[in-house]
Motif scaffolding. Structure first.
Motif, PDB file in Angstrom:
ATOM      1  N   LEU A 220       0.842  -1.200   0.000  1.00 15.99           N
ATOM      2  CA  LEU A 220       0.000   0.000   0.000  1.00 15.99           C
ATOM      3  C   LEU A 220       0.877   1.250   0.000  1.00 15.99           C
ATOM      4  O   LEU A 220       0.592   2.231  -0.689  1.00 15.99           O
ATOM      5  N   VAL A 409     -11.981 -17.552   4.299  1.00 15.65           N
ATOM      6  CA  VAL A 409     -11.962 -16.212   3.701  1.00 15.65           C
ATOM      7  C   VAL A 409     -11.826 -15.168   4.801  1.00 15.65           C
ATOM      8  O   VAL A 409     -11.288 -14.075   4.585  1.00 15.65           O
ATOM      9  N   VAL A 412      -8.469 -13.841   5.052  1.00 15.29           N
ATOM     10  CA  VAL A 412      -8.103 -12.862   4.013  1.00 15.29           C
ATOM     11  C   VAL A 412      -8.570 -11.481   4.475  1.00 15.29           C
ATOM     12  O   VAL A 412      -7.866 -10.477   4.310  1.00 15.29           O
ATOM     13  N   PHE A 413      -9.751 -11.451   5.098  1.00 11.82           N
ATOM     14  CA  PHE A 413     -10.262 -10.192   5.644  1.00 11.82           C
ATOM     15  C   PHE A 413      -9.332  -9.673   6.748  1.00 11.82           C
ATOM     16  O   PHE A 413      -9.013  -8.487   6.803  1.00 11.82           O
ATOM     17  N   LEU A 416      -6.367  -8.085   5.220  1.00 10.39           N
ATOM     18  CA  LEU A 416      -6.669  -6.752   4.687  1.00 10.39           C
ATOM     19  C   LEU A 416      -6.768  -5.740   5.827  1.00 10.39           C
ATOM     20  O   LEU A 416      -6.199  -4.646   5.761  1.00 10.39           O
TER      21      LEU A 416
ATOM     22  N   VAL B  88      -7.146  -1.862  -2.137  1.00 12.87           N
ATOM     23  CA  VAL B  88      -8.061  -2.239  -1.047  1.00 12.87           C
ATOM     24  C   VAL B  88      -9.378  -2.751  -1.639  1.00 12.87           C
ATOM     25  O   VAL B  88      -9.906  -3.784  -1.201  1.00 12.87           O
ATOM     26  N   LEU B  91      -9.044  -6.237  -3.092  1.00 10.74           N
ATOM     27  CA  LEU B  91      -9.001  -7.265  -2.029  1.00 10.74           C
ATOM     28  C   LEU B  91     -10.390  -7.490  -1.429  1.00 10.74           C
ATOM     29  O   LEU B  91     -10.753  -8.620  -1.105  1.00 10.74           O
ATOM     30  N   CYS B  92     -11.172  -6.397  -1.316  1.00 10.85           N
ATOM     31  CA  CYS B  92     -12.557  -6.546  -0.826  1.00 10.85           C
ATOM     32  C   CYS B  92     -13.346  -7.432  -1.797  1.00 10.85           C
ATOM     33  O   CYS B  92     -14.134  -8.281  -1.375  1.00 10.85           O
ATOM     34  N   MET B  94     -12.171  -9.802  -3.654  1.00 11.56           N
ATOM     35  CA  MET B  94     -11.751 -11.197  -3.432  1.00 11.56           C
ATOM     36  C   MET B  94     -12.461 -11.789  -2.212  1.00 11.56           C
ATOM     37  O   MET B  94     -12.894 -12.941  -2.224  1.00 11.56           O
ATOM     38  N   ILE B  95     -12.530 -10.975  -1.131  1.00 11.00           N
ATOM     39  CA  ILE B  95     -13.150 -11.465   0.109  1.00 11.00           C
ATOM     40  C   ILE B  95     -14.623 -11.814  -0.144  1.00 11.00           C
ATOM     41  O   ILE B  95     -15.126 -12.829   0.315  1.00 11.00           O
ATOM     42  N   MET B  98     -14.711 -14.701  -3.493  1.00 14.62           N
ATOM     43  CA  MET B  98     -13.861 -15.894  -3.603  1.00 14.62           C
ATOM     44  C   MET B  98     -14.675 -17.178  -3.413  1.00 14.62           C
ATOM     45  O   MET B  98     -14.443 -18.159  -4.119  1.00 14.62           O
ATOM     46  N   GLU B  99     -15.621 -17.180  -2.479  1.00  9.32           N
ATOM     47  CA  GLU B  99     -16.394 -18.413  -2.259  1.00  9.32           C
ATOM     48  C   GLU B  99     -17.516 -18.602  -3.274  1.00  9.32           C
ATOM     49  O   GLU B  99     -17.639 -19.682  -3.845  1.00  9.32           O
ATOM     50  N   PHE B 103     -12.074 -19.736  -6.417  1.00 13.35           N
ATOM     51  CA  PHE B 103     -10.779 -19.048  -6.435  1.00 13.35           C
ATOM     52  C   PHE B 103     -10.366 -18.657  -7.845  1.00 13.35           C
ATOM     53  O   PHE B 103      -9.930 -17.534  -8.102  1.00 13.35           O
ATOM     54  N   MET B 107      -9.904 -14.816  -8.811  1.00 18.44           N
ATOM     55  CA  MET B 107      -8.498 -14.397  -8.887  1.00 18.44           C
ATOM     56  C   MET B 107      -8.165 -13.908 -10.300  1.00 18.44           C
ATOM     57  O   MET B 107      -7.403 -12.957 -10.464  1.00 18.44           O
ATOM     58  N   PHE B 110      -9.496 -10.463 -10.452  1.00 24.40           N
ATOM     59  CA  PHE B 110      -8.679  -9.650  -9.537  1.00 24.40           C
ATOM     60  C   PHE B 110      -7.371  -9.232 -10.226  1.00 24.40           C
ATOM     61  O   PHE B 110      -6.986  -8.062 -10.227  1.00 24.40           O
TER      62      PHE B 110
END
Lengths: 505, 162
Positions: A220, A409, A412-413, A416, B88, B91-92, B94-95, B98-99, B103, B107, B110
């Motif tokens: 970042l 998951v 992963v949170f 972040l 950010v 990544l949100c 992905m969260i 992802m399920e 993946f 991904m 992403f």
């Protein structure tokens, strides 16, 4: 002699084909992490923990420790060729190492650094072999009270040495302890701060926390700047001149000793060891004016010291169960994940594993010497990968690494969340090392103290009843007071900190 | 910078008060010694005191000593902030996905997003890297390293092996 006998037994474990492969993989991955900008040793080691999840504990620990000391070798390459340290401990090498590269002596600088790192690593490992017996003998006499006091001393040293502000270091240390309280209470089994989430019942997983704090926060921070890559200097001949070899002998010898001793002290980081070695070499040099202009001593000393430090920092972990730096704390976490508790009992209960891992350090350092001298061209090619691609690939591995620990998951949170927090902490110059150390040591520390208090039925005087514990706690107090006195007189000037963290380390 | 640091000090102080309050709901002490609430209570109390010390340090510092540490140096603005938010945000994504998407698909999206928007990498290179980081890594991790990565929860996607 018993140590040598144990070491020979260790070699029989470390030389097994599977373990040799893990040492090779770990050394290669460690060098890669060291070479790649944007990911440091702590986050890199944490990131690769899931890879070892299915290995037997000996193989997993051999691979992870090789990753750890491999990063020290790799960090040098970018310092010398790009003037960008691959990891913080090699930052000081940029000064003279890159100047040597500009003079066409990059190959010689890389060779001296690799040989120095090799000797430093071996020296610290030999120290571990001979100190293991006496230190574990002392530690076996320790009960929960003494262990608690020892952990307090380790944390105090870390806080006393971390960052410019004692207050911020203490705040981070306490924050780490509070985070360690999340999950089931270690004595009574009551849930604490879990917010009803099953994922938090076992506590915060340290892998995504470390990847966030040390890895994502760096990405970042780097993203604030443009993602262009830097041009590498040419390597040239790897053979140093006779004069360069002669000038490097002293710094390598002094760096080995200094790095090993500093590795024993919690809070002394690899970058401090390399910085102190550089300062010492400059001070005792007959020609200090050569420093900053491409002096080989400015490469040999620091590079030896940081590698000796990396291996030396494993001595308190193996013998006392105390991690001396954030990356060693990650390794401690990896031990715990494999059902092993580092410390004196490990030597007693699992000698094959411990001595196998120690013997693998010798093998790993030889592998690293080969990887960093004849195969230097491979790593130089890696440097050609633009950061605009690299950061996305690192993020992909981070997502896999965080998810892979518990197949969740939620982790992963957590990565972040701590990545953003780490970024903010860096902006305010909060040192993160105390937080990681207390996060990993927290549960053991609380368990030791509460067991001690159960023994005394709540009487706190038990902490001072044992002379060892009383001595260790007094030493902690002295460390904290002297560190505070060092900081407070200059408070008015020292408060502003700005975003002083290293860019694209 | 000075104002932002003060705000951060206050955030730490409020956080410590919250933990103190939460610690009260846990057992503080029992006949065998400290309970689950004992350490969180004392630790958050010390954290609160340290936050106050930090706030006092900031208030006592002279404005001159903050010179050169302007607000703009602390947090980025403009393009730099945009780049940060992109990471950010990705990544949100992905969260969240992802399920449901699995993946591989999430991904792939992403990587394409990051490489094109942030990295400004050429389309062909982007596609190769995105495919190897998603479908390639999935195969390596699940088949060779025995690390389980999620398959899509949506039946149609799961049916085609995603």
């Amino acid at each position: 002699m018993a140590a040598l006998h144990d070491l020979l037994m260790g070699f029989s474990v470390a030389l097994a084909p599977g373990n040799l492969l893990y040492a090779f993989l770990g050394s290669s991955l460690g060098t890669l992490i060291g070479v790649l900008p944007g990911i440091g040793p702590a986050a890199g080691t944490a990131l690769l923990i899931p890879l070892t999840a299915r290995l037997d504990p000996t193989g997993a620990i051999i691979m992870l420790t090789a990753i750890f000391y491999g990063t020290q070798y790799g960090g040098t390459i970018t310092s010398i060729l790009l003037n960008v340290p691959g990891e913080a401990a090699s930052a000081i090498t940029c000064i003279d190492g890159h100047k040597m590269a500009l003079k066409g002596r990059a190959g010689a600088a890389l060779s001296i650094a690799a040989i120095g790192s090799f000797i430093g690593g071996l020296f610290a490992t030999i120290a571990l072999v001979f100190l293991a017996g006496p230190l574990t003998k002392v530690a076996l006499e320790f009960g929960p009270v003494e262990f608690f006091a020892l952990m307090v001393l380790g944390i105090s040293l870390m806080m006393g040495l971390a960052g410019k502000s004692m207050v911020k270091a203490l705040m981070m240390g306490i924050l780490g302890l509070l985070l360690a309280m999340v999950g089931m209470d270690p004595v009574r089994g009551a849930p604490r701060f879990t917010f009803g989430r099953m994922e938090l019942m076992d506590g915060l997983n340290f892998v995504p926390v470390i990847m966030g704090l040390f890895g994502l926060s760096d990405i970042l921070e780097n993203a604030e700047e443009s993602l262009d890559s830097t041009k590498s200097a040419k390597v040239g001949s790897l053979i140093p001149s006779r004069e360069e070899v002669k000038d490097s002998v002293g710094p390598i010898a002094r760096g080995s000793l200094m790095g090993t001793i500093l590795g024993l002290i919690p809070g002394m980081t690899g970058s401090m060891a390399s910085f102190l070695s550089y300062s010492m070499e400059k001070k005792i040099s007959k020609h200090p004016e050569r420093f900053g202009e491409g002096a080989v001593e400015g490469v040999a000393g620091p590079e030896t010291a940081n590698n000796a430090h990396a291996n030396g920092a494993l001595i308190p972990l193996f013998t006392l169960g105390i991690p001396a730096s954030p990356t060693v704390a990650v390794l401690m976490g990896a031990f715990l994940m494999n059902g092993l508790i580092p410390g004196p009992f490990l030597f007693k209960e699992n000698p094959q594993l411990v001595w196998g891992v120690i013997a693998s350090f010798f093998i790993g350092n030889v592998i690293l010497l080969i990887l960093n001298l004849p195969l230097i061209g491979v790593w130089v090619k890696m440097l050609k990968i633009p950061y605009s691609i690299l950061f996305a690939v690192i993020l992909a591995f981070m997502v896999i690494g965080a998810y892979g620990v518990e197949n969740s998951v939620f982790d992963v949170f957590i990565m972040l969340l701590f990545g953003v927090l780490g970024y903010v902490f860096k902006k305010f110059d909060f040192p993160m090392a105390p937080m990681i150390l207390t996060l990993i040591l927290g549960p053991t520390m609380e368990r030791s103290l509460r067991r001690s208090l159960e023994m005394s039925q709540g009487d706190f005087s038990i902490l001072f009843a044992s002379p060892i514990a009383a001595g260790l706690l007094t030493a902690s107090l002295i460390v904290l007071i002297t560190s505070a006195l060092r900081v407070f007189p200059g408070t008015r000037k020292k408060v502003p900190s700005g975003s002083g963290s290293d860019r694209r380390k | 910078m000075r104002r932002t640091s003060l705000a951060a000090g206050i955030v730490f102080f409020v956080f410590s008060l919250t933990v103190i309050a939460a610690s009260w709901s846990l057992e503080y002490y029992s006949f065998i010694g400290p309970g689950p609430g004992f350490f969180p209570f004392w630790l958050s109390l010390v954290l609160g005191l340290l936050s106050v010390v930090w706030i006092v340090q900031i208030l006592r510092s002279t404005p001159k000593s903050w010179k050169g540490t302007g607000e703009e140096r602390l947090f980025p603005r403009g393009t730099a902030l945009f780049r940060l938010l992109i990471i950010v945000g990705a990544l949100c994504f992905m969260i969240i996905f992802m399920e449901p998407l699995g993946f591989q698909l999430s991904m792939f999206a992403f990587m394409i997003f990051l490489l094109i928007v942030l990295g400004q990498v050429k389309i062909l290179t982007t596609l190769i890297i995105a495919a190897s980081s998603s479908f390639g890594l999935f195969k390596v991790f699940t088949m060779l390293l025995d690390v389980q990565l999620p398959h899509a929860a949506i039946p149609f996607l799961a049916g085609i092996g995603l």
